[in-house]
Each structure stands twice: as structure tokens, then as C-alpha cells.
Design a protein around this motif. Structure first.
Motif, PDB file in Angstrom:
ATOM      1  N   THR A  65       0.865  -1.190   0.000  1.00 30.83           N
ATOM      2  CA  THR A  65       0.000   0.000   0.000  1.00 30.83           C
ATOM      3  C   THR A  65       0.891   1.226   0.000  1.00 30.83           C
ATOM      4  N   LEU A  66       0.804   2.023  -1.072  1.00 32.03           N
ATOM      5  CA  LEU A  66       1.733   3.137  -1.234  1.00 32.03           C
ATOM      6  C   LEU A  66       0.989   4.414  -1.613  1.00 32.03           C
ATOM      7  N   GLU A  67       1.145   5.419  -0.794  1.00 31.59           N
ATOM      8  CA  GLU A  67       0.675   6.767  -1.114  1.00 31.59           C
ATOM      9  C   GLU A  67       1.802   7.475  -1.855  1.00 31.59           C
ATOM     10  N   ILE A  68       1.496   8.058  -3.009  1.00 29.87           N
ATOM     11  CA  ILE A  68       2.536   8.728  -3.799  1.00 29.87           C
ATOM     12  C   ILE A  68       2.237  10.213  -3.880  1.00 29.87           C
ATOM     13  N   LYS A  69       3.203  11.025  -3.509  1.00 31.83           N
ATOM     14  CA  LYS A  69       3.109  12.475  -3.618  1.00 31.83           C
ATOM     15  C   LYS A  69       4.253  12.953  -4.498  1.00 31.83           C
ATOM     16  N   LYS A  70       4.043  14.079  -5.186  1.00 34.85           N
ATOM     17  CA  LYS A  70       5.139  14.585  -6.023  1.00 34.85           C
ATOM     18  C   LYS A  70       5.044  16.097  -6.171  1.00 34.85           C
ATOM     19  N   ARG A  71       6.201  16.705  -6.217  1.00 33.96           N
ATOM     20  CA  ARG A  71       6.337  18.131  -6.507  1.00 33.96           C
ATOM     21  C   ARG A  71       7.676  18.345  -7.180  1.00 33.96           C
ATOM     22  N   GLY A  72       7.664  19.146  -8.256  1.00 36.57           N
ATOM     23  CA  GLY A  72       8.907  19.496  -8.922  1.00 36.57           C
ATOM     24  C   GLY A  72       9.415  18.457  -9.890  1.00 36.57           C
ATOM     25  N   ASP A 125       8.085  15.764 -13.248  1.00 40.77           N
ATOM     26  CA  ASP A 125       7.025  15.481 -14.211  1.00 40.77           C
ATOM     27  C   ASP A 125       6.746  13.980 -14.214  1.00 40.77           C
ATOM     28  N   VAL A 126       5.903  13.545 -13.279  1.00 36.43           N
ATOM     29  CA  VAL A 126       5.576  12.131 -13.125  1.00 36.43           C
ATOM     30  C   VAL A 126       4.071  12.013 -12.896  1.00 36.43           C
ATOM     31  N   ASP A 127       3.456  11.050 -13.557  1.00 36.85           N
ATOM     32  CA  ASP A 127       2.051  10.737 -13.308  1.00 36.85           C
ATOM     33  C   ASP A 127       2.008   9.671 -12.214  1.00 36.85           C
ATOM     34  N   PRO A 128       1.560  10.016 -10.990  1.00 39.42           N
ATOM     35  CA  PRO A 128       1.598   9.042  -9.891  1.00 39.42           C
ATOM     36  C   PRO A 128       0.832   7.759 -10.183  1.00 39.42           C
ATOM     37  N   ALA A 129      -0.316   7.852 -10.872  1.00 38.95           N
ATOM     38  CA  ALA A 129      -1.111   6.653 -11.155  1.00 38.95           C
ATOM     39  C   ALA A 129      -0.340   5.697 -12.068  1.00 38.95           C
ATOM     40  N   GLN A 130       0.253   6.239 -13.126  1.00 40.43           N
ATOM     41  CA  GLN A 130       1.030   5.399 -14.034  1.00 40.43           C
ATOM     42  C   GLN A 130       2.289   4.870 -13.352  1.00 40.43           C
ATOM     43  N   PHE A 131       2.898   5.724 -12.548  1.00 42.09           N
ATOM     44  CA  PHE A 131       4.116   5.328 -11.840  1.00 42.09           C
ATOM     45  C   PHE A 131       3.844   4.153 -10.911  1.00 42.09           C
ATOM     46  N   ARG A 132       2.690   4.193 -10.238  1.00 39.50           N
ATOM     47  CA  ARG A 132       2.339   3.138  -9.289  1.00 39.50           C
ATOM     48  C   ARG A 132       2.252   1.769  -9.975  1.00 39.50           C
ATOM     49  N   THR A 133       1.655   1.754 -11.168  1.00 37.75           N
ATOM     50  CA  THR A 133       1.465   0.476 -11.865  1.00 37.75           C
ATOM     51  C   THR A 133       2.803  -0.176 -12.227  1.00 37.75           C
ATOM     52  N   LEU A 189       5.431  -0.249 -10.341  1.00 37.03           N
ATOM     53  CA  LEU A 189       6.204  -0.629  -9.158  1.00 37.03           C
ATOM     54  C   LEU A 189       5.932  -2.056  -8.702  1.00 37.03           C
ATOM     55  N   GLY A 190       4.884  -2.694  -9.226  1.00 35.78           N
ATOM     56  CA  GLY A 190       4.603  -4.084  -8.866  1.00 35.78           C
ATOM     57  C   GLY A 190       4.442  -4.288  -7.379  1.00 35.78           C
ATOM     58  N   LEU A 191       3.618  -3.505  -6.744  1.00 32.60           N
ATOM     59  CA  LEU A 191       3.496  -3.521  -5.289  1.00 32.60           C
ATOM     60  C   LEU A 191       2.895  -4.828  -4.780  1.00 32.60           C
ATOM     61  N   LYS A 192       3.556  -5.403  -3.775  1.00 27.84           N
ATOM     62  CA  LYS A 192       3.072  -6.608  -3.116  1.00 27.84           C
ATOM     63  C   LYS A 192       3.506  -6.558  -1.657  1.00 27.84           C
ATOM     64  N   GLY A 193       2.622  -7.016  -0.781  1.00 26.99           N
ATOM     65  CA  GLY A 193       2.980  -7.061   0.628  1.00 26.99           C
ATOM     66  C   GLY A 193       1.925  -6.419   1.500  1.00 26.99           C
ATOM     67  N   ASP A 194       2.151  -6.517   2.805  1.00 23.76           N
ATOM     68  CA  ASP A 194       1.200  -5.987   3.784  1.00 23.76           C
ATOM     69  C   ASP A 194       1.610  -4.625   4.338  1.00 23.76           C
ATOM     70  N   GLY A 195       2.805  -4.166   4.000  1.00 19.25           N
ATOM     71  CA  GLY A 195       3.286  -2.901   4.543  1.00 19.25           C
ATOM     72  C   GLY A 195       2.709  -1.700   3.820  1.00 19.25           C
ATOM     73  N   ALA A 196       2.812  -0.526   4.451  1.00 16.48           N
ATOM     74  CA  ALA A 196       2.313   0.725   3.877  1.00 16.48           C
ATOM     75  C   ALA A 196       3.353   1.812   4.069  1.00 16.48           C
ATOM     76  N   ALA A 197       3.390   2.758   3.135  1.00 13.70           N
ATOM     77  CA  ALA A 197       4.353   3.858   3.206  1.00 13.70           C
ATOM     78  C   ALA A 197       3.875   4.993   2.315  1.00 13.70           C
ATOM     79  N   THR A 198       4.569   6.112   2.402  1.00 21.67           N
ATOM     80  CA  THR A 198       4.337   7.249   1.516  1.00 21.67           C
ATOM     81  C   THR A 198       5.620   7.504   0.737  1.00 21.67           C
ATOM     82  N   LEU A 199       5.504   7.557  -0.587  1.00 18.55           N
ATOM     83  CA  LEU A 199       6.644   7.832  -1.451  1.00 18.55           C
ATOM     84  C   LEU A 199       6.523   9.257  -1.970  1.00 18.55           C
ATOM     85  N   ILE A 200       7.541  10.075  -1.716  1.00 14.46           N
ATOM     86  CA  ILE A 200       7.528  11.476  -2.110  1.00 14.46           C
ATOM     87  C   ILE A 200       8.565  11.677  -3.211  1.00 14.46           C
TER      88      ILE A 200
END
Length: 391
Positions: A345-352, A354-362, A364-375
Motif C-alpha cells: 500500500t503506497l501513497e505517492i506524492k510529487k512536486r517538482g 514530471d511524473v504521473d503518480p497513477a502510471q508510476f504506481r502500476t 512498481l509491482g506492489l506486493k505485501g502488507d506494509g504501507a508507506a508514503t513515497l515522495i
């Protein structure tokens, strides 16, 4: 809302039917309710009208709480209406300035007029759209000190009025109008009134700041981290010495940063153990530098609205994140790191960057029970990804 739909809704049968509807959440609920109402002999037009209104009432609870269940709405009117909590603050300015008769020009469904009336101020609410004016009259019917006039704001006689509030319509046929001359009423008209009356003007928070005239108070308001409006206040409605303000409303109550004008930026420095994301109202008001100096933080980049500190910071004006890893902004490296940490589970934030967080997330192949915020941002002259946890 069309006039025919409104007539159906306002019939004794329509209002009784509306108040009798159970809550519904799914398409199957709607089908079931429609089938039952049609079987009971109600006309298709009436069924459509009450179901549409029930849907709007459910959406309106976020702005009006329990009051929504006794009000009527239009789609556009609900979208532009002030939240009741914020409307109460608007009304409080007029009461504090002892302005006892207020014209709410372009009142919409009557949210701000309702808040003014609740403080026992005399309110004349003016609305050019006939159906919307009728809905405002319904919503204000309980208040003897409020009346609704079906008229254009530009044509209404303000004789005897002591103060003015305007919320110009900034949409037409569902399309956002970018030119203030096309708003209803226009921004030029609103500023003209501000030269004659104590005036409050509600605008979208992203308005071109060059349009803000000198000498007024500009207050950006956020509710639960969502910047909802810019209020411009003139004459006795503006506070002495306050040219810029960021008002933050959360479950913990209101908090405000104020200054005479835009604050100078804080010094930049190395990334510390903690990253601060200023509230959007603070950013819009350009009070980031004052916030940084208040909490002992520094800017991570001179052109990016992130702050950094060596100690955790608890402030209503920013979210605080503990930095767990500083990584290059590289999908392969990030995918490997996130996998190793079991983060699914990953919350993605960005400033400065040029990245589309939704596309970027796909990617990353996220798997697992952990959670974090990626800035995703910039620091030390390069693009970086900060793996963090909310404090």
C-alpha cells in the motif's frame, strides 16, 4: 434543474415522497426504489425528480451535515455552495463589523444567506436563476429575517444595504469559465461594489493572484487539507494589518497563519530526518517562509513547497513525514526496495518532477502488507524519491 422537475418536486406529493425515501448506495438500490415507486402509481417525472434530489442530499452531507436532509439543491448550486462551517465564518465577519443588513448577491441555494440569517442579521438574497432562487427561498423559509429576490445582481437596488457578499458563478453549462469578465456577476462588478460597501467576495483558490487588488485581505481556506476557497475582504470586514491569511479547518479546530503580505522564503538546506508538506492554504497564501521559521524548518529546494527538519514537527499547517530512505527516482531501484520492505500500500506524492503518480504506481509491482508514503521531488540538484512514514 429544469422548471418542470422543480414543480414536480415542490408538489405536496413530491416533498412527502422525498422525505420518505430510504438511503441508497448502489444501482440495484435505485432500481428497486424506482420499481416500488412506479408500482405505487407515482409518475416517471416525479420519481426522477425525488431520486435526483435524494442523491444531492446525500452528497450535501459533507458540506451541511444533518441540515442537508431538510434542504433542496441543484447540481451546480451544491458544487459552488460554501460549507456550512465556512459560511458561518463569513457571517461572523459581518456580525463582528456590526453590519446588520447584508445583500448576498448571486446567493445560489442560500448557504451563506442561511449562515447570515442564523446570526440574526437581515439578509436579502439575490439570485438570477428562477429555479435556484426558488430553492434558496425554500432553504431560507424558516428565517423571518431573510428574503429572496429573483433578480440579476447587477440590476438589484442596494438602497439601504449596509454590506455585500458575492460568490460569482464561475461555470456555465458545466464548463469552467477562466475569464473573470464572463463570471456572473463579473469580477469587475464585484470590485466596483467593494469601493462602495463593506464587501466579501468568494473566489476559487487557484485564481490568478495578480487579480487580487491591493488593500484587501486575501484569506485562503482549507477544510481537512482540501483548499476550498479564497475570500477577499474589504473595508471593515478586513482585519487591520492582515493582507494574507491561511485558515486551516480540521477536526482539531481552526488554526490560522496571517501576515501583512507574502512572506519571504526560508533558507534552503540539507534534507533532515523529517519532511513537511505545508497545507495548500499556506502554499496559496505564500506563507511557507513564515511557517518554516515558526517551526524551525528549512526549504528543501528554493522552488518547491516542501520543508525539512531534524526533529518531528506537530503543526496544523503541515503534514509531517519521517524519512526512512532516500533513493534515486528510478523505477527498477524503487521496485526492488519496496519489494524488499514488503510494501503493498503506497501513497505517492510529487512536486517538482514530471511524473504521473497513477502510471508510476502500476510500474512498481506492489506486493505485501506494509504501507508507506513515497515522495517524488528534487534535492541536491537531482530527482529523488523519499520513502517515508507519516508522523
Amino acid at each position: 434543474m429544469e422548471a418542470s422537475e422543480f414543480r414536480e418536486l415542490m408538489s405536496p406529493e413530491g416533498l412527502r415522497l422525498l422525505d420518505s425515501l430510504p438511503p441508497y448506495e448502489s444501482a440495484s438500490d435505485v432500481v428497486r426504489i424506482v420499481s416500488r415507486l412506479r408500482a405505487e402509481g407515482h409518475s416517471p417525472g416525479l420519481v426522477a425528480a425525488v431520486l435526483s434530489q435524494a442523491k444531492l442530499r446525500a452528497r450535501a452531507r459533507t458540506k451541511f451535515g444533518e441540515f442537508a436532509s431538510t434542504m433542496l439543491f441543484t447540481e451546480a448550486g451544491l458544487e459552488q455552495a460554501s460549507r456550512l462551517q465556512v459560511a458561518a465564518l463569513h457571517a461572523g465577519r459581518f456580525a463582528a463589523a456590526e453590519i446588520h443588513w447584508v445583500a448576498d448577491l448571486g446567493c445560489g441555494i442560500g448557504a451563506d444567506a442561511l449562515a447570515l440569517a442564523a446570526l440574526q442579521l437581515e439578509v436579502t438574497a439575490v439570485e438570477r436563476d428562477e429555479v435556484t432562487a426558488a430553492i434558496a427561498a425554500y432553504n431560507l423559509a424558516s428565517w423571518s429575517n431573510a428574503r429572496v429576490e429573483h433578480a440579476a445582481a447587477e440590476d438589484f437596488d442596494l438602497t439601504g444595504i449596509a454590506g455585500v457578499y458575492l460568490d460569482p458563478a464561475r461555470r456555465s453549462a458545466g464548463r469552467r469559465l477562466s475569464d473573470p469578465a464572463d463570471w456572473t456577476p463579473s469580477l469587475e462588478f464585484a470590485f466596483g461594489l467593494a469601493e462602495r460597501f463593506p464587501t466579501g467576495i468568494k473566489l476559487g483558490p487557484g485564481i490568478d493572484r495578480s487579480l487580487i487588488p491591493p488593500g484587501c485581505e486575501a484569506q485562503w481556506v482549507s477544510v481537512d487539507r482540501d483548499v476550498v476557497e479564497l475570500g477577499l475582504w474589504f473595508g471593515p470586514l478586513a482585519r487591520s494589518g492582515v493582507g494574507r491569511a491561511a485558515l486551516v479547518l480540521t477536526e482539531g479546530g481552526p488554526a490560522e497563519l496571517t501576515a501583512a503580505g507574502d512572506s519571504p522564503d526560508a533558507e534552503t538546506g540539507q534534507l533532515g530526518e523529517f519532511l513537511l508538506e505545508p497545507d495548500g492554504a499556506v502554499i496559496r497564501a505564500r506563507l511557507i517562509g513564515d511557517l518554516a521559521r515558526t517551526v524551525g524548518a528549512r526549504m528543501l529546494h528554493p522552488e518547491i513547497a516542501y520543508l525539512t527538519a531534524d526533529e518531528p514537527v506537530a503543526t496544523p499547517f503541515a503534514s509531517c513525514f519521517r524519512v526512512e530512505a532516500v533513493l534515486p527516482l528510478d523505477v527498477k531501484i524503487l521496485r526492488k526496495e519496496l519489494s524488499a520492505r514488503g510494501i503493498g500500500t503506497l501513497e505517492i506524492k510529487k512536486r517538482g518532477v514530471d511524473v504521473d503518480p497513477a502510471q508510476f504506481r502500476t510500474r512498481l509491482g506492489l506486493k505485501g502488507d506494509g504501507a508507506a508514503t513515497l515522495i517524488l521531488t528534487r534535492g541536491d540538484g537531482r530527482r529523488i524519491a523519499l520513502l517515508t512514514q507519516r508522523v
